[in-house]
Design an enzyme around this catalytic site. Sequence first.
Site, PDB file in Angstrom:
ATOM      1  N   LYS A 130      -2.198 -11.043   2.721  1.00  0.00           N
ATOM      2  CA  LYS A 130      -2.013 -10.093   3.817  1.00  0.00           C
ATOM      3  C   LYS A 130      -2.450  -8.699   3.352  1.00  0.00           C
ATOM      4  CE  LYS A 130       1.138  -7.115   6.174  1.00  0.00           C
ATOM      5  NZ  LYS A 130       0.084  -6.093   6.240  1.00  0.00           N
ATOM      6  N   GLU A 184       4.089  -3.346  -8.084  1.00  0.00           N
ATOM      7  CA  GLU A 184       3.464  -2.148  -8.641  1.00  0.00           C
ATOM      8  C   GLU A 184       3.692  -1.044  -7.616  1.00  0.00           C
ATOM      9  OE1 GLU A 184       1.820   0.761  -9.450  1.00  0.00           O
ATOM     10  OE2 GLU A 184      -0.091  -0.090  -8.790  1.00  0.00           O
ATOM     11  N   CYS A 195      -1.919   5.347  -7.083  1.00  0.00           N
ATOM     12  CA  CYS A 195      -0.608   5.255  -7.757  1.00  0.00           C
ATOM     13  C   CYS A 195      -0.668   5.998  -9.061  1.00  0.00           C
ATOM     14  CB  CYS A 195      -0.269   3.813  -8.075  1.00  0.00           C
ATOM     15  SG  CYS A 195      -0.426   2.763  -6.686  1.00  0.00           S
TER      16      CYS A 195
END
Length: 484
Positions: free
Chosen positions: A171, A244, A278
């Site tokens: 997804k 993560e 990130c």
Amino acid sequence: MAAYKMYIGGEWTGGDGYFETINPATEKPIAKFPSGTARHVDMAVDAAKAALPKWSMMPPPKRGLILLRIAEILKAEKERLGRLVSTEMGKVLPEALGDVQEAIDTFEYFAGEGRRLYGSTTTSELKDKFCLTFRQPVGVVGLITPWNFPTAIPAWKLAPALICGNTAVFKPSSDTPLCAYEMVKALVKAGVPPGVVNFVTGPAASVGEAIVRHPGIEGISFTGSKATGEWIIRNAGLKKVGLELGGKNPIIVMDDAKLDLAVDGILWGAFGTTGQRCTATSRVIAHRKIKPRLLSALITRARMLRLGPGTEKTSDVGPLINRAAQEKTAKYVGIGIGEGAKLLCGGMKPAGKGYYFKPTIFDGVSPDMRIAREEIFGPVLSVLEFEKLDDAIDIANSVEYGLSSSIYTNDVNNAFRAIGRIEAGITYVNSSTIGAEVHLPFGGVKGTGHTREAGILGLDEFSNTKTVYIDYSGKLQKAQIDVD
Ligand code: UN1
């Protein structure tokens, strides 16, 4: 506008209605994708389960050849895919091409693992007994990917999942389904059999939640926000979960650092990808002695950065992903000002269309301020000050995240002290906080989650270790008891 389909059990399938994917530079829709539901996740899991025995029994070097073909297809299409990443996600073209390159590298790297997938052999405490371990697939895995690396991060998950023999429900973020669709097309073209990867688009609240809760799914791999990661932990039951979850990544600049180099690294880390990594540099912890010089260079250079569509050669910084991201960034600028930090540049969106935001630098930030602690995921840099390295490291460690980090210094003692003491999965020396390479482990500690993706350790997320004891003594031998 083109309407695309999901891919379930080898069939291209529609959903219950559609959502649009938007070009963040123009705010115009570029394609329609099906809004999947829990029913589509059920279908996808059934297909993945049915495909699992055959796929997991295919010799891994054969699976590796398919991965290599995926890499080759992506390579041949790199320019077109790069443009698509730039158009759908917004990052500037050189970075978008890097995103695709990271996917290529990842498939190549894990293709080679088909001929390794090492386990271990070891000794036994008993005579005539042989001990070994090997990797087995987890089973059907759910891969939930973000929009900021719309080809690289799906590759980080798909490549190790496939080489280890898992089948998957994939997804993608609803902000970048078109990049994900292209990835699935490459997989199909390369010969990934029907049912092995099932592509379900749609909202987190229906598709994402159904994946996380599904009893037929054994593993979840998710990259995204900490709040969602925590929700997954609470709702995934006993599935194997890989997370993560972002960062608040610091660069420490010592008074002995090469300042020009530090300025380059800070600008690249803070404003590359418009701060939407990130690993983005969101804090600079600068030695008191060099801070004024560092700041003046940073402000001059940040003001020179040209905002514009990622696809234009003249753009240095592309738009943010969507209106909500633009509003969130503006909100944090307000919070920073309210907390008493000093806004040195940027701080607002420019006039006109597109979800742009000007590169923003705050000085006078203290470690307790929200702009020093919370992940903004936009082009906002907070500058803090220190005198002793240990204090800088304490500041670096004072946040809940621990993904990437960096120190600029010419003193090897400082460098090693920082490497040892900074609480983060990654520490760079004399280089920015971004730019991880695919053959090294990537991941964090603390609120980032503790999973490692990429590199050899990336296999652990998608395999279970089987331990085997083979006793060829011909008699009953008892571990811990037959000690003489
Ligand atoms: C991310 O932002 O989730 O190290 C991934 C980097 C990239 C990957 C970032 N190679 O910045």
